[in-house]
Design a protein around this motif. Structure first.
Motif, PDB file in Angstrom:
ATOM      1  N   GLY A 126      -1.471  13.876 -19.774  1.00  0.00           N
ATOM      2  CA  GLY A 126      -0.153  14.479 -19.596  1.00  0.00           C
ATOM      3  C   GLY A 126       0.693  14.466 -20.854  1.00  0.00           C
ATOM      4  O   GLY A 126       1.789  15.021 -20.897  1.00  0.00           O
ATOM      5  N   GLY A 127       0.227  13.844 -21.895  1.00  0.00           N
ATOM      6  CA  GLY A 127       0.937  13.858 -23.160  1.00  0.00           C
ATOM      7  C   GLY A 127      -0.004  13.488 -24.265  1.00  0.00           C
ATOM      8  O   GLY A 127      -0.964  12.765 -24.044  1.00  0.00           O
ATOM      9  N   PRO A 128       0.151  13.977 -25.506  1.00  0.00           N
ATOM     10  CA  PRO A 128       1.237  14.853 -25.922  1.00  0.00           C
ATOM     11  C   PRO A 128       1.016  16.309 -25.525  1.00  0.00           C
ATOM     12  O   PRO A 128      -0.055  16.671 -25.049  1.00  0.00           O
ATOM     13  N   THR A 129       2.043  17.112 -25.743  1.00  0.00           N
ATOM     14  CA  THR A 129       1.977  18.538 -25.468  1.00  0.00           C
ATOM     15  C   THR A 129       2.257  19.311 -26.754  1.00  0.00           C
ATOM     16  O   THR A 129       2.906  18.803 -27.682  1.00  0.00           O
ATOM     17  N   TYR A 130       1.741  20.536 -26.800  1.00  0.00           N
ATOM     18  CA  TYR A 130       1.923  21.403 -27.948  1.00  0.00           C
ATOM     19  C   TYR A 130       2.338  22.781 -27.450  1.00  0.00           C
ATOM     20  O   TYR A 130       1.873  23.227 -26.398  1.00  0.00           O
ATOM     21  N   TYR A 131       3.174  23.447 -28.228  1.00  0.00           N
ATOM     22  CA  TYR A 131       3.669  24.769 -27.863  1.00  0.00           C
ATOM     23  C   TYR A 131       3.656  25.695 -29.065  1.00  0.00           C
ATOM     24  O   TYR A 131       3.874  25.260 -30.199  1.00  0.00           O
ATOM     25  N   ALA A 132       3.440  26.959 -28.785  1.00  0.00           N
ATOM     26  CA  ALA A 132       3.660  27.975 -29.815  1.00  0.00           C
ATOM     27  C   ALA A 132       5.146  28.049 -30.119  1.00  0.00           C
ATOM     28  O   ALA A 132       5.978  27.854 -29.221  1.00  0.00           O
ATOM     29  N   ASP A 133       5.476  28.346 -31.351  1.00  0.00           N
ATOM     30  CA  ASP A 133       6.885  28.430 -31.736  1.00  0.00           C
ATOM     31  C   ASP A 133       7.639  29.456 -30.890  1.00  0.00           C
ATOM     32  O   ASP A 133       8.819  29.273 -30.593  1.00  0.00           O
ATOM     33  N   SER A 134       6.958  30.512 -30.491  1.00  0.00           N
ATOM     34  CA  SER A 134       7.605  31.603 -29.763  1.00  0.00           C
ATOM     35  C   SER A 134       8.047  31.202 -28.358  1.00  0.00           C
ATOM     36  O   SER A 134       8.874  31.885 -27.747  1.00  0.00           O
ATOM     37  N   VAL A 135       7.504  30.107 -27.824  1.00  0.00           N
ATOM     38  CA  VAL A 135       7.845  29.706 -26.464  1.00  0.00           C
ATOM     39  C   VAL A 135       8.502  28.330 -26.405  1.00  0.00           C
ATOM     40  O   VAL A 135       8.950  27.904 -25.330  1.00  0.00           O
ATOM     41  N   LYS A 136       8.573  27.652 -27.531  1.00  0.00           N
ATOM     42  CA  LYS A 136       9.132  26.308 -27.567  1.00  0.00           C
ATOM     43  C   LYS A 136      10.573  26.319 -27.054  1.00  0.00           C
ATOM     44  O   LYS A 136      11.372  27.163 -27.448  1.00  0.00           O
ATOM     45  N   GLY A 137      10.875  25.387 -26.162  1.00  0.00           N
ATOM     46  CA  GLY A 137      12.213  25.314 -25.583  1.00  0.00           C
ATOM     47  C   GLY A 137      12.393  26.174 -24.351  1.00  0.00           C
ATOM     48  O   GLY A 137      13.396  26.033 -23.635  1.00  0.00           O
ATOM     49  N   ARG A 138      11.450  27.082 -24.083  1.00  0.00           N
ATOM     50  CA  ARG A 138      11.548  27.956 -22.907  1.00  0.00           C
ATOM     51  C   ARG A 138      10.432  27.685 -21.888  1.00  0.00           C
ATOM     52  O   ARG A 138      10.636  27.864 -20.688  1.00  0.00           O
ATOM     53  N   PHE A 139       9.266  27.296 -22.376  1.00  0.00           N
ATOM     54  CA  PHE A 139       8.111  27.049 -21.514  1.00  0.00           C
ATOM     55  C   PHE A 139       7.816  25.552 -21.473  1.00  0.00           C
ATOM     56  O   PHE A 139       7.992  24.842 -22.469  1.00  0.00           O
ATOM     57  N   THR A 140       7.304  25.096 -20.335  1.00  0.00           N
ATOM     58  CA  THR A 140       6.902  23.699 -20.184  1.00  0.00           C
ATOM     59  C   THR A 140       5.549  23.635 -19.491  1.00  0.00           C
ATOM     60  O   THR A 140       5.375  24.203 -18.405  1.00  0.00           O
ATOM     61  N   ILE A 141       4.616  22.945 -20.116  1.00  0.00           N
ATOM     62  CA  ILE A 141       3.303  22.746 -19.521  1.00  0.00           C
ATOM     63  C   ILE A 141       3.276  21.364 -18.882  1.00  0.00           C
ATOM     64  O   ILE A 141       3.829  20.398 -19.420  1.00  0.00           O
ATOM     65  N   SER A 142       2.643  21.283 -17.722  1.00  0.00           N
ATOM     66  CA  SER A 142       2.508  20.002 -17.031  1.00  0.00           C
ATOM     67  C   SER A 142       1.214  20.026 -16.227  1.00  0.00           C
ATOM     68  O   SER A 142       0.589  21.087 -16.066  1.00  0.00           O
ATOM     69  N   ARG A 143       0.822  18.882 -15.721  1.00  0.00           N
ATOM     70  CA  ARG A 143      -0.404  18.823 -14.930  1.00  0.00           C
ATOM     71  C   ARG A 143      -0.269  17.770 -13.848  1.00  0.00           C
ATOM     72  O   ARG A 143       0.479  16.804 -13.988  1.00  0.00           O
ATOM     73  N   ASP A 144      -1.028  17.991 -12.789  1.00  0.00           N
ATOM     74  CA  ASP A 144      -1.107  17.043 -11.683  1.00  0.00           C
ATOM     75  C   ASP A 144      -2.596  16.770 -11.460  1.00  0.00           C
ATOM     76  O   ASP A 144      -3.288  17.582 -10.830  1.00  0.00           O
ATOM     77  N   ASN A 145      -3.093  15.670 -11.980  1.00  0.00           N
ATOM     78  CA  ASN A 145      -4.528  15.398 -11.898  1.00  0.00           C
ATOM     79  C   ASN A 145      -4.979  15.146 -10.456  1.00  0.00           C
ATOM     80  O   ASN A 145      -6.138  15.388 -10.122  1.00  0.00           O
ATOM     81  N   ALA A 146      -4.078  14.683  -9.614  1.00  0.00           N
ATOM     82  CA  ALA A 146      -4.431  14.467  -8.207  1.00  0.00           C
ATOM     83  C   ALA A 146      -4.692  15.793  -7.498  1.00  0.00           C
ATOM     84  O   ALA A 146      -5.464  15.841  -6.536  1.00  0.00           O
ATOM     85  N   LYS A 147      -4.070  16.863  -7.986  1.00  0.00           N
ATOM     86  CA  LYS A 147      -4.245  18.195  -7.391  1.00  0.00           C
ATOM     87  C   LYS A 147      -5.145  19.081  -8.230  1.00  0.00           C
ATOM     88  O   LYS A 147      -5.320  20.260  -7.908  1.00  0.00           O
ATOM     89  N   ASN A 148      -5.702  18.553  -9.306  1.00  0.00           N
ATOM     90  CA  ASN A 148      -6.559  19.360 -10.197  1.00  0.00           C
ATOM     91  C   ASN A 148      -5.859  20.646 -10.629  1.00  0.00           C
ATOM     92  O   ASN A 148      -6.476  21.723 -10.647  1.00  0.00           O
ATOM     93  N   THR A 149      -4.595  20.544 -10.976  1.00  0.00           N
ATOM     94  CA  THR A 149      -3.805  21.725 -11.275  1.00  0.00           C
ATOM     95  C   THR A 149      -2.970  21.518 -12.534  1.00  0.00           C
ATOM     96  O   THR A 149      -2.421  20.428 -12.745  1.00  0.00           O
ATOM     97  N   VAL A 150      -2.910  22.561 -13.344  1.00  0.00           N
ATOM     98  CA  VAL A 150      -2.021  22.582 -14.501  1.00  0.00           C
ATOM     99  C   VAL A 150      -1.014  23.702 -14.281  1.00  0.00           C
ATOM    100  O   VAL A 150      -1.331  24.729 -13.676  1.00  0.00           O
ATOM    101  N   TYR A 151       0.194  23.499 -14.762  1.00  0.00           N
ATOM    102  CA  TYR A 151       1.287  24.448 -14.547  1.00  0.00           C
ATOM    103  C   TYR A 151       1.860  24.914 -15.883  1.00  0.00           C
ATOM    104  O   TYR A 151       1.784  24.220 -16.890  1.00  0.00           O
ATOM    105  N   LEU A 152       2.452  26.093 -15.845  1.00  0.00           N
ATOM    106  CA  LEU A 152       3.239  26.574 -16.969  1.00  0.00           C
ATOM    107  C   LEU A 152       4.553  27.104 -16.398  1.00  0.00           C
ATOM    108  O   LEU A 152       4.576  28.172 -15.775  1.00  0.00           O
TER     109      LEU A 152
END
Length: 123
Positions: A55-81
Motif C-alpha cells: 500500500g505504500g509507497p505510491t507514484y504518480y504521473a505529474d499530469s495527475v498528481k494531486g488529482r488522482f489517488t491509487i489505493s488497494r484492498d488486499n482482502a478484496k483483491n482490488t486496486v482503485y484509482l
C-alpha cells in the motif's frame, strides 16, 4: 498469471470525479505491485499511478498528481484509482497492471494487463 478486470469507467463532465476498480484473480494478489496506465486515441500508453504490495509507497504521473489517488484492498483483491477534478485531457482507456514493484511498473515492466475501461471527460 494474475487476471485483471477493470470497471468504473464512464462519461463525466470536466471537474467531476470517477473511481475505477480493478479486481484481480489469484491468491497471490498481495504480493504484486499494482498500477494504472492510460491510452488516449492516437497516443502511446502512458503511466498514471502505481502502488506497492503493502500500500505504500505510491507514484504518480505529474499530469495527475494531486488529482488522482491509487489505493488497494488486499482482502478484496482490488486496486482503485480515485480520479477527481477531471479534465478533458484525461479522456482515455485506463488499464490496470501488475508488476514486481511499484518502481518496475513506473518503468513499464508489466507482468499482466487488464482489458481496459473507457473514461470520457466532456468539456
Amino acid at each position: 498469471q494474475v487476471q485483471l478486470v477493470e470497471s468504473g469507467g464512464g462519461l463525466v463532465q470536466a471537474g467531476g470525479s470517477l473511481r475505477l476498480s480493478c479486481a484481480a484473480s489469484g491468491r497471490t494478489f498481495g504480493s504484486y505491485a499494482m498500477g494504472w496506465f492510460r491510452q488516449a486515441p492516437g497516443k502511446e500508453r502512458e503511466f498514471v499511478a502505481a502502488i506497492s504490495w503493502s500500500g505504500g509507497p505510491t507514484y504518480y504521473a505529474d499530469s495527475v498528481k494531486g488529482r488522482f489517488t491509487i489505493s488497494r484492498d488486499n482482502a478484496k483483491n482490488t486496486v482503485y484509482l480515485q480520479m477527481s477534478s477531471l479534465k478533458p485531457e484525461d479522456t482515455a482507456v485506463y488499464y490496470c497492471s501488475t508488476g514486481s514493484t511499484s518502481v518496475s511498473i513506473l518503468r513499464g515492466m508489466i507482468a499482466s494487463w487488464g482489458q481496459g475501461t473507457q473514461v470520457t471527460v466532456s468539456s
